[in-house]
Motif scaffolding. Structure first.
Motif, mmCIF file in Angstrom:
data_model
loop_
_atom_site.group_PDB
_atom_site.id
_atom_site.type_symbol
_atom_site.label_atom_id
_atom_site.label_comp_id
_atom_site.label_asym_id
_atom_site.label_seq_id
_atom_site.Cartn_x
_atom_site.Cartn_y
_atom_site.Cartn_z
ATOM 1 N N GLU A 1 0.879 -1.256 0.164
ATOM 2 C CA GLU A 1 -0.006 -0.001 -0.022
ATOM 3 C C GLU A 1 0.894 1.355 0.007
ATOM 4 O OE1 GLU A 1 -2.613 -0.163 3.389
ATOM 5 O OE2 GLU A 1 -3.647 -1.928 2.554
ATOM 6 N N THR A 2 1.868 1.247 1.031
ATOM 7 C CA THR A 2 2.823 2.566 0.844
ATOM 8 C C THR A 2 3.369 2.672 -0.145
ATOM 9 O OG1 THR A 2 4.275 1.420 2.159
ATOM 10 C CG2 THR A 2 2.823 2.649 3.284
ATOM 11 N N SER A 3 3.879 1.571 -1.032
ATOM 12 C CA SER A 3 4.490 1.682 -1.990
ATOM 13 C C SER A 3 4.182 2.532 -3.391
ATOM 14 C CB SER A 3 5.156 0.377 -2.545
ATOM 15 O OG SER A 3 4.275 -0.266 -3.167
ATOM 16 N N LYS A 4 2.662 2.538 -3.219
ATOM 17 C CA LYS A 4 2.104 2.955 -4.507
ATOM 18 C C LYS A 4 2.453 4.478 -4.270
ATOM 19 C CE LYS A 4 -1.663 -0.562 -4.437
ATOM 20 N NZ LYS A 4 -2.778 -1.137 -3.777
ATOM 21 N N GLU A 5 2.520 5.051 -2.987
ATOM 22 C CA GLU A 5 2.617 6.521 -3.005
ATOM 23 C C GLU A 5 3.949 6.828 -3.110
ATOM 24 O OE1 GLU A 5 0.045 8.353 -2.797
ATOM 25 O OE2 GLU A 5 -1.435 6.738 -2.795
ATOM 26 N N CYS A 6 5.001 5.908 -2.462
ATOM 27 C CA CYS A 6 6.440 6.197 -2.273
ATOM 28 C C CYS A 6 6.889 6.437 -3.680
ATOM 29 C CB CYS A 6 7.077 4.939 -1.552
ATOM 30 S SG CYS A 6 8.635 5.061 -1.577
ATOM 31 N N VAL A 7 7.932 7.487 -3.834
ATOM 32 C CA VAL A 7 8.933 7.481 -4.916
ATOM 33 C C VAL A 7 10.079 6.952 -5.126
ATOM 34 C CG1 VAL A 7 7.222 9.369 -5.914
ATOM 35 C CG2 VAL A 7 9.254 9.924 -4.562
ATOM 36 N N GLY A 8 10.526 6.261 -3.885
ATOM 37 C CA GLY A 8 11.775 5.914 -3.845
ATOM 38 C C GLY A 8 12.817 6.713 -3.590
ATOM 39 N N CYS A 9 12.718 8.152 -3.184
ATOM 40 C CA CYS A 9 13.432 9.211 -3.251
ATOM 41 C C CYS A 9 14.722 9.130 -2.198
ATOM 42 C CB CYS A 9 13.190 10.507 -3.326
ATOM 43 S SG CYS A 9 12.338 10.946 -1.671
ATOM 44 N N GLY A 10 14.249 8.386 -1.075
ATOM 45 C CA GLY A 10 15.492 8.239 0.159
ATOM 46 C C GLY A 10 15.411 9.260 0.858
ATOM 47 N N THR A 11 14.768 10.613 0.809
ATOM 48 C CA THR A 11 14.511 11.548 1.690
ATOM 49 C C THR A 11 14.518 10.954 3.267
ATOM 50 O OG1 THR A 11 13.644 12.892 -0.016
ATOM 51 C CG2 THR A 11 13.592 13.789 2.463
ATOM 52 N N CYS A 12 13.561 10.087 3.405
ATOM 53 C CA CYS A 12 13.419 9.675 4.683
ATOM 54 C C CYS A 12 14.778 9.115 5.334
ATOM 55 C CB CYS A 12 12.407 8.401 4.725
ATOM 56 S SG CYS A 12 12.563 7.132 3.434
ATOM 57 N N MET B 1 16.352 3.233 0.489
ATOM 58 C CA MET B 1 15.050 3.108 -0.433
ATOM 59 C C MET B 1 15.245 3.435 -1.906
ATOM 60 S SD MET B 1 12.646 2.897 1.573
ATOM 61 C CE MET B 1 11.310 3.373 0.391
ATOM 62 N N THR B 2 16.538 3.701 -2.479
ATOM 63 C CA THR B 2 16.918 3.725 -3.767
ATOM 64 C C THR B 2 17.242 2.365 -4.329
ATOM 65 O OG1 THR B 2 19.144 4.207 -3.184
ATOM 66 C CG2 THR B 2 17.676 6.188 -3.543
ATOM 67 N N ARG B 3 16.839 2.166 -5.490
ATOM 68 C CA ARG B 3 16.928 0.986 -6.311
ATOM 69 C C ARG B 3 18.350 0.336 -6.341
ATOM 70 N NH1 ARG B 3 17.979 -1.100 -11.165
ATOM 71 N NH2 ARG B 3 16.675 -2.894 -12.038
ATOM 72 N N ASP B 4 19.343 1.357 -6.490
ATOM 73 C CA ASP B 4 20.935 0.783 -6.740
ATOM 74 C C ASP B 4 21.245 0.468 -5.380
ATOM 75 O OD1 ASP B 4 21.101 3.332 -5.737
ATOM 76 O OD2 ASP B 4 22.240 4.019 -7.443
ATOM 77 N N PHE B 5 20.807 0.422 -4.189
ATOM 78 C CA PHE B 5 21.348 0.136 -2.957
ATOM 79 C C PHE B 5 21.824 -1.070 -2.787
ATOM 80 C CE2 PHE B 5 21.464 -0.780 1.542
ATOM 81 C CZ PHE B 5 22.378 0.327 2.105
ATOM 82 N N SER B 6 20.738 -2.023 -3.237
ATOM 83 C CA SER B 6 21.197 -3.448 -3.245
ATOM 84 C C SER B 6 21.367 -4.159 -4.599
ATOM 85 C CB SER B 6 19.599 -4.143 -2.658
ATOM 86 O OG SER B 6 18.626 -4.161 -3.656
ATOM 87 N N GLU B 7 21.831 -3.244 -5.522
ATOM 88 C CA GLU B 7 22.093 -3.815 -6.807
ATOM 89 C C GLU B 7 23.744 -4.314 -6.796
ATOM 90 O OE1 GLU B 7 22.258 -0.755 -9.830
ATOM 91 O OE2 GLU B 7 22.213 -2.426 -11.401
ATOM 92 N N VAL B 8 23.801 -5.535 -7.414
ATOM 93 C CA VAL B 8 25.250 -6.089 -7.418
ATOM 94 C C VAL B 8 25.658 -6.044 -9.142
ATOM 95 C CG1 VAL B 8 24.984 -7.465 -5.522
ATOM 96 C CG2 VAL B 8 24.468 -8.408 -7.769
ATOM 97 N N ALA B 9 26.945 -6.561 -9.286
ATOM 98 C CA ALA B 9 27.407 -6.405 -10.593
ATOM 99 C C ALA B 9 26.493 -7.168 -11.369
ATOM 100 C CB ALA B 9 29.030 -6.643 -10.680
ATOM 101 N N GLY B 10 26.507 -6.577 -12.812
ATOM 102 C CA GLY B 10 25.502 -7.502 -13.667
ATOM 103 C C GLY B 10 24.119 -7.043 -13.575
#
Lengths: 340, 272
Positions: A220-231, A264-273
């Motif tokens: 539910e919260t992810s529908k509003e969240c824009v993943g900006c990482g301000t929090c 909260m940002t997408r690339d935080f948990s990204e690995v090589a590849g």
């Protein structure tokens, strides 16, 4: 211990007294609604009556950008950066922000102690002040109240026409010495109530989070969240960081820097590849909130959220961490109540 | 207090092309001192001006004086690294994390399930077993690759094929015209194995999707969960339990992993 009365009209001379001893950092008004901790140059511009600063005092001990080493590309050598203790008086700190500093102290001392943070922390003295809870504060729900003087060197309890001043450490006593004040012998008025609460005692939160993984609130919260990482950026207990190299325009020297990072940002948990381990915003929101109430808490026995309300106050999507937790509490209680 | 973020300047002393995408770098620390790692541990390799990234050590600690990193050219740092030659310097921090506890494996049969580039980290364990061959029971290696052109360490694969004390099985998802070996996913090789299940330590290293299917297959086979180990990939930026990038629930992969005992991992959400 003895308390002294600091009347409103003496506050400026009190700040001047502190400035004679060390650099003083305190809240200042910035813009129309914002406050920021800054070094005091003009004591008259210090705001002791404020809601919350945009960032906590964390920025002094773990700066947003910080050099880890400098290097030379010509001979592949590197040099240690100069890290100096902040060694200052932090005036007008709210109780939740000092508790957040203590949590960071734990994170940077346990396991592999980190020199940069611990060095900067040396010599810092804290002069607290009562806060009046606004619509975002909920620190009472995590055991931190407006008049909590735990850990402060000196605390300024808000009273009529000024502050009741009490020193709690030898360093605090020394800050006050030489400043004329009369004794304050009345009771400290009760602090104002919080306007919002988490509806279970903090000791029960871990149990609530045991059953919260699949709750619909994340989606539910992810529908509003824009993943900006301000929090993450405004959180006084977030300390995750990224490390990057920067090269000078001469392309001969550069520095390795760490900067605040946001789970909260997408690339935080990204690995090589390109694989991302928390691709969904819902998974990232869950990770953030679990880090505040479960992961570190299970190891330390206390919530890692201090209830400052910054993440909610700063959220452009108006996502409230209190509403998230209360939804989990509600669903947990409904699930655990025996059917009639 | 020790500085956590300062590298040791080491030298690339050998570079070998493993496949079109992967190279093996031999690294020598100053004075030729040993890295003193456990099989399964990783180091942070840095190039000033480019950055730093974690890589599993591919060589066994039994091979002294140098260590090896098998690296796929997949990003900015690895692209620069792939253009470097013997004699050039790299920064090294580590070794970090928890590797394979080889003492627990002694006297047991060791089964390795490696998918693709997963062979790189687990090679440290394979060579450890080969160099202490009498301390272990059977050594069974299952290796799966996308195509036969992507197979890594082909010289060593040939040695394993020829070694009567290694049971080596290989399969590719799709083989070229001259490929005469198995074709199919790695799990197709598991049902036919004759295993002493209680006495076999099984190690899985590969892409996330492979873990799920290999676990299902091992489960059907009756492999006890406490005999299963895995190594996980995350981007550890600091390696010392601070930066948060490698966190899976309350576990830091750079501290508790990258090698996990499966029963410890089974309760972690988002691990696989």
């Amino acid at each position: 211990m003895t308390r002294f009365l600091l009347t409103e009209d003496k506050v400026i001379t009190f700040i001047e007294h502190l400035q004679k001893q060390k650099n003083v950092f305190a809240p200042h008004k910035r813009g129309t609604n914002s406050f920021a901790f800054e070094q005091v140059s003009d004591p008259a511009s210090v705001m002791l009556d404020y809601t919350r600063t945009l960032h906590s005092v964390k920025k002094y001990f773990m700066p947003p950008r910080e050099q880890l080493l400098s290097f030379s590309l010509t001979d592949n050598s590197f040099a240690e950066p100069t890290v100096d203790p902040v060694d200052a008086i932090f005036l007008g700190v709210h109780s939740y922000d000092l508790q957040a500093v203590f949590k960071l102290d734990h994170n940077f001392s346990e396991g592999n102690p980190e020199k940069n943070y611990l060095k900067r922390r040396e010599g810092a003295l804290f002069v607290g002040v009562t806060f009046a809870p606004d619509q975002w504060h909920f620190s009472g729900s995590v055991g931190i109240n407006p008049n909590d003087a735990d850990g402060f060197d000196v605390f300024l309890f808000a009273v009529e026409n000024g502050y009741a001043v009490e020193a709690f450490t030898p360093a605090g006593e020394s800050l006050l010495s030489g400043f004329e004040m009369s004794e304050f012998n009345s009771d400290i008025p009760a602090a104002a109530d919080f306007n919002q609460h988490i509806y279970v005692p903090q000791g029960k939160l871990s149990e609530v989070f045991d059953n919260a993984w699949d709750n619909e609130v994340w989606e539910e919260t992810s529908k509003e969240c824009v993943g900006c990482g301000t929090c993450n950026m405004v959180c006084p207990t977030c300390y995750c960081f990224n490390v990057e190299d920067g090269v000078d325009v001469t392309a001969t020297v550069g520095q390795r820097e760490r900067h605040w990072d946001a789970c909260m940002t997408r690339d935080f948990s990204e690995v090589a590849g390109g694989e991302v381990f928390r691709e969904e915003l819902a998974a990232r929101q869950r990770h953030r909130v679990y880090r505040k109430f479960k992961y570190i808490s299970d190891k330390t026995g206390q919530p890692w959220c201090v209830g400052c309300g910054r993440c909610t106050a700063s959220c452009s999507a108006k996502i409230s961490i209190v509403n998230i937790v209360n939804k989990l509490v509600q669903d947990h209680e409904q699930a655990t109540v025996a059917p009639v | 207090m020790k500085d956590l973020y300062f590298p040791v300047m080491a030298e690339i002393t050998g570079v070998k092309q493993l496949s079109p995408m992967e190279k093996l770098f031999e690294i020598t620390l100053p004075g030729g001192v040993d890295l003193e790692h456990d099989p399964g541990q990783f180091v942070e390799l840095s190039l000033f001006g480019v950055g730093e990234a974690p890589f599993s050590v591919s060589s066994s600690p039994t091979r002294k004086g140098t260590f090896e990193l098998g690296i796929r050219n997949v990003g900015m740092l690895t692209d620069v690294l792939h253009r470097m030659e013997a004699g050039e310097k790299v920064g090294i921090r580590g070794p970090f994390g928890s590797g394979f506890n080889v003492d627990d494996f002694k006297g047991k049969d060791v089964m390795i399930v490696a998918g693709g580039i997963g062979l790189v980290p687990v090679r440290s364990l394979i060579n450890y077993v080969l160099d202490n061959r009498d301390d272990f029971g059977r050594l069974i290696i299952l290796y799966g690759s996308k195509t036969d052109k992507d197979l890594l360490f082909t010289d060593e694969l040939q040695q394993w094929t020829d070694d009567p004390k290694v049971e080596y099985h290989v399969t590719v998802d799709s083989g070229s015209d001259d490929w005469t070996g198995n074709t199919g996913v790695i799990t197709t090789m598991i049902p036919g194995l004759d295993l002493d299940l209680e006495n076999t330590k099984c190690v899985i290293v590969g892409p996330p999707i492979m873990y799920r299917f290999v676990l299902l297959s091992l489960n059907s086979k009756g492999m006890p969960e406490e005999n299963i180990y895995m190594s996980l990939e995350r981007r550890m930026k600091c390696g010392v339990g601070k930066c948060g990038h490698c966190q899976i629930n309350s576990s830091y992969v750079c501290q508790d992993g990258p090698v996990y005992h499966y029963p410890d991992l089974a309760d972690l959400q988002e691990a696989l």
